[in-house]
Design a protein around this motif. Structure first.
Motif, PDB file in Angstrom:
ATOM      1  N   LYS A  25       0.801  -1.226   0.000  1.00  0.00           N
ATOM      2  CA  LYS A  25       0.000   0.000   0.000  1.00  0.00           C
ATOM      3  C   LYS A  25       0.835   1.279   0.000  1.00  0.00           C
ATOM      4  O   LYS A  25       0.389   2.321  -0.482  1.00  0.00           O
ATOM      5  CB  LYS A  25      -0.941  -0.003   1.220  1.00  0.00           C
ATOM      6  N   ASP A  26       2.036   1.238   0.574  1.00  0.00           N
ATOM      7  CA  ASP A  26       2.836   2.462   0.682  1.00  0.00           C
ATOM      8  C   ASP A  26       3.981   2.508  -0.327  1.00  0.00           C
ATOM      9  O   ASP A  26       4.953   3.240  -0.158  1.00  0.00           O
ATOM     10  CB  ASP A  26       3.398   2.611   2.102  1.00  0.00           C
ATOM     11  N   VAL A  27       3.864   1.737  -1.394  1.00  0.00           N
ATOM     12  CA  VAL A  27       4.878   1.716  -2.454  1.00  0.00           C
ATOM     13  C   VAL A  27       4.306   2.303  -3.737  1.00  0.00           C
ATOM     14  O   VAL A  27       3.137   2.066  -4.063  1.00  0.00           O
ATOM     15  CB  VAL A  27       5.367   0.268  -2.718  1.00  0.00           C
ATOM     16  N   HIS A  28       5.110   3.076  -4.446  1.00  0.00           N
ATOM     17  CA  HIS A  28       4.743   3.519  -5.794  1.00  0.00           C
ATOM     18  C   HIS A  28       5.824   3.024  -6.746  1.00  0.00           C
ATOM     19  O   HIS A  28       7.020   3.267  -6.536  1.00  0.00           O
ATOM     20  CB  HIS A  28       4.629   5.041  -5.885  1.00  0.00           C
ATOM     21  N   VAL A  29       5.403   2.306  -7.761  1.00  0.00           N
ATOM     22  CA  VAL A  29       6.336   1.689  -8.703  1.00  0.00           C
ATOM     23  C   VAL A  29       6.500   2.561  -9.940  1.00  0.00           C
ATOM     24  O   VAL A  29       5.518   2.990 -10.548  1.00  0.00           O
ATOM     25  CB  VAL A  29       5.843   0.284  -9.117  1.00  0.00           C
ATOM     26  N   ILE A  30       7.756   2.821 -10.294  1.00  0.00           N
ATOM     27  CA  ILE A  30       8.076   3.461 -11.573  1.00  0.00           C
ATOM     28  C   ILE A  30       8.676   2.385 -12.468  1.00  0.00           C
ATOM     29  O   ILE A  30       9.708   1.790 -12.133  1.00  0.00           O
ATOM     30  CB  ILE A  30       9.078   4.619 -11.398  1.00  0.00           C
ATOM     31  N   ALA A  31       8.018   2.110 -13.561  1.00  0.00           N
ATOM     32  CA  ALA A  31       8.498   1.080 -14.483  1.00  0.00           C
ATOM     33  C   ALA A  31       9.224   1.730 -15.645  1.00  0.00           C
ATOM     34  O   ALA A  31       8.649   2.542 -16.365  1.00  0.00           O
ATOM     35  CB  ALA A  31       7.330   0.244 -14.989  1.00  0.00           C
ATOM     36  N   ASP A  32      10.493   1.399 -15.796  1.00  0.00           N
ATOM     37  CA  ASP A  32      11.269   1.937 -16.913  1.00  0.00           C
ATOM     38  C   ASP A  32      10.905   1.123 -18.153  1.00  0.00           C
ATOM     39  O   ASP A  32      11.620   0.213 -18.566  1.00  0.00           O
ATOM     40  CB  ASP A  32      12.760   1.828 -16.605  1.00  0.00           C
ATOM     41  N   GLU A 153       6.388 -13.988  18.332  1.00  0.00           N
ATOM     42  CA  GLU A 153       5.143 -13.934  19.093  1.00  0.00           C
ATOM     43  C   GLU A 153       4.465 -15.301  18.999  1.00  0.00           C
ATOM     44  O   GLU A 153       4.033 -15.715  17.925  1.00  0.00           O
ATOM     45  CB  GLU A 153       4.226 -12.853  18.517  1.00  0.00           C
ATOM     46  N   PRO A 154       4.390 -16.040  20.097  1.00  0.00           N
ATOM     47  CA  PRO A 154       3.849 -17.405  20.060  1.00  0.00           C
ATOM     48  C   PRO A 154       2.433 -17.467  19.483  1.00  0.00           C
ATOM     49  O   PRO A 154       1.606 -16.591  19.746  1.00  0.00           O
ATOM     50  CB  PRO A 154       3.854 -17.824  21.539  1.00  0.00           C
ATOM     51  N   GLY A 155       2.196 -18.484  18.674  1.00  0.00           N
ATOM     52  CA  GLY A 155       0.853 -18.717  18.135  1.00  0.00           C
ATOM     53  C   GLY A 155       0.511 -17.932  16.892  1.00  0.00           C
ATOM     54  O   GLY A 155      -0.593 -18.072  16.358  1.00  0.00           O
ATOM     55  N   THR A 156       1.447 -17.114  16.409  1.00  0.00           N
ATOM     56  CA  THR A 156       1.149 -16.282  15.238  1.00  0.00           C
ATOM     57  C   THR A 156       1.549 -16.983  13.943  1.00  0.00           C
ATOM     58  O   THR A 156       2.515 -17.733  13.897  1.00  0.00           O
ATOM     59  CB  THR A 156       1.863 -14.923  15.324  1.00  0.00           C
ATOM     60  N   VAL A 157       0.795 -16.699  12.895  1.00  0.00           N
ATOM     61  CA  VAL A 157       1.013 -17.298  11.587  1.00  0.00           C
ATOM     62  C   VAL A 157       1.000 -16.204  10.532  1.00  0.00           C
ATOM     63  O   VAL A 157       0.103 -15.355  10.523  1.00  0.00           O
ATOM     64  CB  VAL A 157      -0.062 -18.346  11.250  1.00  0.00           C
ATOM     65  N   SER A 158       1.980 -16.217   9.633  1.00  0.00           N
ATOM     66  CA  SER A 158       1.996 -15.293   8.497  1.00  0.00           C
ATOM     67  C   SER A 158       1.965 -16.085   7.198  1.00  0.00           C
ATOM     68  O   SER A 158       2.531 -17.171   7.116  1.00  0.00           O
ATOM     69  CB  SER A 158       3.239 -14.395   8.528  1.00  0.00           C
ATOM     70  N   ILE A 159       1.290 -15.522   6.201  1.00  0.00           N
ATOM     71  CA  ILE A 159       1.150 -16.168   4.897  1.00  0.00           C
ATOM     72  C   ILE A 159       1.984 -15.405   3.878  1.00  0.00           C
ATOM     73  O   ILE A 159       1.865 -14.180   3.755  1.00  0.00           O
ATOM     74  CB  ILE A 159      -0.322 -16.204   4.443  1.00  0.00           C
ATOM     75  N   ILE A 160       2.824 -16.116   3.153  1.00  0.00           N
ATOM     76  CA  ILE A 160       3.641 -15.514   2.099  1.00  0.00           C
ATOM     77  C   ILE A 160       3.142 -16.004   0.743  1.00  0.00           C
ATOM     78  O   ILE A 160       2.938 -17.196   0.548  1.00  0.00           O
ATOM     79  CB  ILE A 160       5.127 -15.882   2.262  1.00  0.00           C
ATOM     80  N   GLY A 161       2.933 -15.076  -0.181  1.00  0.00           N
ATOM     81  CA  GLY A 161       2.622 -15.526  -1.533  1.00  0.00           C
ATOM     82  C   GLY A 161       1.629 -14.732  -2.335  1.00  0.00           C
ATOM     83  O   GLY A 161       1.920 -14.341  -3.462  1.00  0.00           O
ATOM     84  N   PRO A 162       0.409 -14.486  -1.829  1.00  0.00           N
ATOM     85  CA  PRO A 162      -0.610 -13.884  -2.701  1.00  0.00           C
ATOM     86  C   PRO A 162      -0.206 -12.499  -3.187  1.00  0.00           C
ATOM     87  O   PRO A 162       0.055 -11.597  -2.399  1.00  0.00           O
ATOM     88  CB  PRO A 162      -1.859 -13.824  -1.814  1.00  0.00           C
ATOM     89  N   GLU A 194      -1.571  -7.905   1.910  1.00  0.00           N
ATOM     90  CA  GLU A 194      -2.205  -7.061   2.927  1.00  0.00           C
ATOM     91  C   GLU A 194      -1.155  -6.403   3.815  1.00  0.00           C
ATOM     92  O   GLU A 194      -1.398  -6.151   4.988  1.00  0.00           O
ATOM     93  CB  GLU A 194      -3.175  -7.906   3.756  1.00  0.00           C
ATOM     94  N   SER A 195       0.008  -6.114   3.235  1.00  0.00           N
ATOM     95  CA  SER A 195       1.121  -5.585   4.028  1.00  0.00           C
ATOM     96  C   SER A 195       1.556  -4.197   3.567  1.00  0.00           C
ATOM     97  O   SER A 195       1.128  -3.709   2.514  1.00  0.00           O
ATOM     98  CB  SER A 195       2.330  -6.530   3.937  1.00  0.00           C
ATOM     99  N   THR A 196       2.410  -3.605   4.350  1.00  0.00           N
ATOM    100  CA  THR A 196       3.105  -2.372   3.989  1.00  0.00           C
ATOM    101  C   THR A 196       4.598  -2.597   4.231  1.00  0.00           C
ATOM    102  O   THR A 196       4.998  -3.587   4.851  1.00  0.00           O
ATOM    103  CB  THR A 196       2.641  -1.183   4.848  1.00  0.00           C
ATOM    104  N   LEU A 197       5.421  -1.686   3.741  1.00  0.00           N
ATOM    105  CA  LEU A 197       6.851  -1.795   4.009  1.00  0.00           C
ATOM    106  C   LEU A 197       7.144  -1.709   5.508  1.00  0.00           C
ATOM    107  O   LEU A 197       8.085  -2.311   6.007  1.00  0.00           O
ATOM    108  CB  LEU A 197       7.600  -0.675   3.279  1.00  0.00           C
ATOM    109  N   PHE A 198       6.299  -0.975   6.231  1.00  0.00           N
ATOM    110  CA  PHE A 198       6.505  -0.751   7.659  1.00  0.00           C
ATOM    111  C   PHE A 198       6.457  -2.065   8.448  1.00  0.00           C
ATOM    112  O   PHE A 198       7.172  -2.237   9.423  1.00  0.00           O
ATOM    113  CB  PHE A 198       5.441   0.217   8.188  1.00  0.00           C
TER     114      PHE A 198
END
Length: 469
Positions: A25-32, A153-162, A194-198
């Motif tokens: 959400k906090d990224v702006h892409v410049i495509a050359d 943080e015990p019990g936490t799960v993160s999803i990588i991919g979509p 659903e992430s940001t760089l932060f």
């Protein structure tokens, strides 16, 4: 003479970079990138669907012949950076095949004039979209990690991919979230969707990492050095997935309770279908899959290994030889084909009666609803429901309905068959879907006898049958 590639199966790493970075959400892409088709990802939709929404955080440099042939793209890139720079907005410049061909490397210029702007060489000429996504996900973490020690943080799960441009992501992601919560896990991040760089640094603080696709995401997951699980297909894989989360977070009892409830609710239709008369059709169903590795292997696991259907082939689309696939579909037509738009075209070329079910891009297909999963327990129900409904539909088309048309013409005189023609007829009938073989054989036999009569013959031969192909 080099090999001719028919219908490219995957996009390039340029598209991978755009689809990955624009998800934040906090990224702006410049495509050359040049004027033309490379603007499509910013103003239209990938694969002519809404898998990619309008990307407001994407701006191409729109290279023209002037930049490509003489002065290069450095000047236009600097102008765009000055125009787009704003507080709380991270600019990332990515290369395209065209900018790579003219040697546009902006790393040094950015370090001198715009040190906060990051440059990502997409290697568009050397990598496909899955390789590109894998490298882009890892690059983001390496660039923007806060360098602090992990505080898990015990019990936490993160999803990588979509990321944008992934087939059926919204629905399969919703099923993964449901399974994780049911097993007792606490969802921390969905990266990068659903992430940001932060919050990228927070990935390393997750207790468990779930990699959604086998095609990409594993490189970053391994870098995080956390337990890794992969998104499940079918009944057994999903059961193991639920148990693994329960064991890893130290709450196997919660996982067992959830699994018991799943059998009574979500999975109940599977049991009902298995006990019904349509279950007798399952061993006769012949299907093929040409899709991303995740879906190709997952569909074979569930439909063939668990439901007992016949898998004629299961092919990773990134490694597919489309010329071979086209010929194989002509030779043996499955009842169901899970595939891409090229495969649907191949079926149309041969007038195949195969039921096509989209299972991969490219293709004009909208899959933004959350009720069409392939993964998990919900995926097993949806997939089996689609197949059973299609079987009923196929059966309906062969019912002896009294139609308001001219009566079917029958031969005026009795026509005999040579033994060779009889054998060929049986072989042709076997290629038809099992449910329709009786009707198909009757229709084919009638057509052959009419053709023999029209030619003044009283015997159907192999040569005559071959005229009908």
């Amino acid at each position: 003479m080099g090999k001719t590639v028919r219908d490219e199966s995957t996009a390039s790493a340029y598209w991978a970079a755009a689809n990955t970075f624009c998800s934040l959400k906090d990224v702006h892409v410049i495509a050359d990138a040049p004027v033309g088709c490379y603007n499509l990802v910013g103003v239209a939709v990938m694969d002519y669907t809404d898998a990619v929404p309008y990307l407001e955080n994407f701006t191409p440099t729109s290279l023209t012949e002037k930049e490509i042939a003489s002065c290069g793209s450095s000047e236009v890139v600097q102008e765009l950076i000055e125009k787009l720079s704003a507080p709380h907005r991270q600019l990332i410049l990515i290369s395209s095949a065209e900018s790579e061909m003219i040697g546009s490397d902006h790393e040094r210029m950015l370090q001198m004039k715009f040190p906060d702007v990051r440059y990502f060489s997409s290697n568009s000429l050397g990598e496909n979209e899955w390789q590109g996504r894998d490298r882009a996900l890892r690059w983001l973490f390496e660039q923007f990690d806060n360098r602090k020690a992990a505080a898990v943080e015990p019990g936490t799960v993160s999803i990588i991919g979509p990321t944008y441009g992934c087939f059926n992501s919204p629905s399969d992601l919703a099923e993964l979230k449901r399974l994780i919560a049911g097993a007792g896990g606490k969802l921390k991040h969905v990266y990068p969707f659903e992430s940001t760089l932060f919050d990228i640094s927070d990935l390393k603080n997750s207790d468990i990492i779930v990699v959604m696709y086998k095609e990409f995401g594993s490189e970053l997951a391994k870098l995080l050095e956390r337990p890794i699980l992969y998104a499940p297909f079918g009944i057994e894989e999903t059961k193991n997935f639920i148990h693994s989360i329960g064991d890893l977070i130290g709450n196997r009892e919660q996982a067992d309770r959830f699994l018991h409830l799943e059998k009574q609710t979500t999975l109940r239709p599977i049991w009902d279908l298995w006990r019904g008369p349509q279950a007798e059709w399952f061993p006769t169903v012949r299907f093929g899959v040409i899709a991303g590795k995740t879906y190709a292997e997952g569909l074979e696991t569930f439909l063939a290994h668990e439901m007992g259907m016949q898998c004629l082939f299961s092919i990773d689309g990134a490694k597919a030889d489309n010329t071979t696939i086209r010929e194989e579909l002509r030779q043996k037509q499955p009842q169901f084909l899970f595939g891409r738009m090229p495969d649907k075209i191949y079926l149309a070329e041969t007038s195949a009666a195969t039921r096509f079910i989209p299972a991969s891009f490219p293709g004009p297909i909208v899959r933004r609803a959350l009720g069409t999963p392939f993964m998990g327990h919900s995926g097993t129900v949806w997939l089996l429901q689609e197949i059973v409904n299609a079987l009923y539909d196929m059966l309906f088309n062969f019912l002896p309905i009294q139609r308001r048309t001219e009566p079917t013409e029958i031969p005026a005189t009795k026509v005999s068959w040579s033994s060779e023609a009889e054998s060929l007829l049986q072989e042709l009938v076997k290629k038809a879907p099992f449910i329709s073989q009786i009707s198909f054989g009757r229709e084919l036999k009638n057509r052959a006898e009419l053709l023999a009569t029209s030619q003044g013959k009283n015997t159907v031969t192999v040569e005559l049958l071959q005229q009908m192909k």
